[in-house]
Design a protein around this motif. Structure first.
Motif, PDB file in Angstrom:
ATOM      1  N   ASN A   2       0.852  -1.189   0.000  1.00  0.00           N
ATOM      2  CA  ASN A   2       0.000   0.000   0.000  1.00  0.00           C
ATOM      3  C   ASN A   2       0.898   1.254   0.000  1.00  0.00           C
ATOM      4  O   ASN A   2       1.374   1.694   1.045  1.00  0.00           O
ATOM      5  CB  ASN A   2      -0.915  -0.008   1.222  1.00  0.00           C
ATOM      6  N   TYR A   3       1.118   1.792  -1.182  1.00  0.00           N
ATOM      7  CA  TYR A   3       2.010   2.949  -1.340  1.00  0.00           C
ATOM      8  C   TYR A   3       1.499   4.174  -0.590  1.00  0.00           C
ATOM      9  O   TYR A   3       2.296   4.951  -0.048  1.00  0.00           O
ATOM     10  CB  TYR A   3       2.194   3.282  -2.821  1.00  0.00           C
ATOM     11  N   THR A   4       0.187   4.324  -0.539  1.00  0.00           N
ATOM     12  CA  THR A   4      -0.390   5.471   0.168  1.00  0.00           C
ATOM     13  C   THR A   4      -0.023   5.421   1.643  1.00  0.00           C
ATOM     14  O   THR A   4       0.427   6.418   2.213  1.00  0.00           O
ATOM     15  CB  THR A   4      -1.914   5.500  -0.012  1.00  0.00           C
ATOM     16  N   ASN A   5      -0.188   4.292   2.267  1.00  0.00           N
ATOM     17  CA  ASN A   5       0.137   4.178   3.694  1.00  0.00           C
ATOM     18  C   ASN A   5       1.632   4.342   3.941  1.00  0.00           C
ATOM     19  O   ASN A   5       2.041   4.933   4.943  1.00  0.00           O
ATOM     20  CB  ASN A   5      -0.353   2.838   4.248  1.00  0.00           C
ATOM     21  N   ALA A   7       3.732   6.167   2.111  1.00  0.00           N
ATOM     22  CA  ALA A   7       4.032   7.589   1.951  1.00  0.00           C
ATOM     23  C   ALA A   7       3.555   8.391   3.153  1.00  0.00           C
ATOM     24  O   ALA A   7       4.269   9.270   3.652  1.00  0.00           O
ATOM     25  CB  ALA A   7       3.401   8.119   0.668  1.00  0.00           C
ATOM     26  N   LYS A   8       2.356   8.095   3.635  1.00  0.00           N
ATOM     27  CA  LYS A   8       1.819   8.810   4.801  1.00  0.00           C
ATOM     28  C   LYS A   8       2.667   8.550   6.039  1.00  0.00           C
ATOM     29  O   LYS A   8       2.941   9.466   6.817  1.00  0.00           O
ATOM     30  CB  LYS A   8       0.381   8.372   5.070  1.00  0.00           C
ATOM     31  N   SER A   9       3.072   7.322   6.221  1.00  0.00           N
ATOM     32  CA  SER A   9       3.885   6.963   7.383  1.00  0.00           C
ATOM     33  C   SER A   9       5.235   7.677   7.357  1.00  0.00           C
ATOM     34  O   SER A   9       5.697   8.194   8.382  1.00  0.00           O
ATOM     35  CB  SER A   9       4.084   5.451   7.414  1.00  0.00           C
ATOM     36  N   LYS A  12       4.618  11.371   8.113  1.00  0.00           N
ATOM     37  CA  LYS A  12       4.253  11.533   9.530  1.00  0.00           C
ATOM     38  C   LYS A  12       5.501  11.458  10.407  1.00  0.00           C
ATOM     39  O   LYS A  12       5.673  12.255  11.324  1.00  0.00           O
ATOM     40  CB  LYS A  12       3.241  10.462   9.939  1.00  0.00           C
ATOM     41  N   ASN A  44       4.056  20.933   5.223  1.00  0.00           N
ATOM     42  CA  ASN A  44       3.057  20.305   4.359  1.00  0.00           C
ATOM     43  C   ASN A  44       2.754  21.209   3.161  1.00  0.00           C
ATOM     44  O   ASN A  44       3.235  22.337   3.071  1.00  0.00           O
ATOM     45  CB  ASN A  44       1.793  19.958   5.149  1.00  0.00           C
TER      46      ASN A  44
END
Length: 118
Positions: A2-5, A7-9, A12, A44
């Motif tokens: 899951n690339y989205t998770n 990237a978000k991690s 963060k 951001n």
């Protein structure tokens, strides 16, 4: 995967990491020591957009000050100044110091930041 998770991690971790700092020897605190301005290694898109809008409007001086305002934190990670301080900073703060602080904020790479961590 899951690339989205992922990237978000990563972001963060970067944005919530240790505060970095820059010393301002020209400014003395109540204890007589040089003042430190703290900041995070990353910003951001919302913050970047506010700054880039000023650059695109042909207001580079205001973009520098907006960077200074939006990224300057105290040792507890709280914002020191607000947008309402723009004119005061523009007219009453030493532009060399403000520029030096902003340059330090912009030059920080995650690995280089180790030397400036508080």
């Amino acid at each position: 995967m899951n690339y989205t998770n992922i990237a978000k991690s990563q972001f963060k971790d970067r944005i919530s990491g240790d505060l970095l700092s820059v010393d301002i020897p020209e400014w003395k605190g109540d204890d007589g020591e040089a003042v430190k301005i703290y900041f995070k290694a990353a910003t951001n898109f919302k913050i970047q957009g506010q700054i880039l809008r000023l650059v695109n409007e042909g207001k580079p001086d205001e973009a520098i000050i907006m960077t200074f305002i939006l990224r300057s934190l105290d040792q507890d990670g709280k914002q020191i100044w607000r947008k309402i301080h723009m004119t005061e900073i523009m007219n009453e703060f030493d532009p060399d110091i403000v520029s030096r602080v902003v340059n330090a904020m912009n030059e920080i790479e995650p690995d280089e930041g180790e030397a400036l961590k508080s």
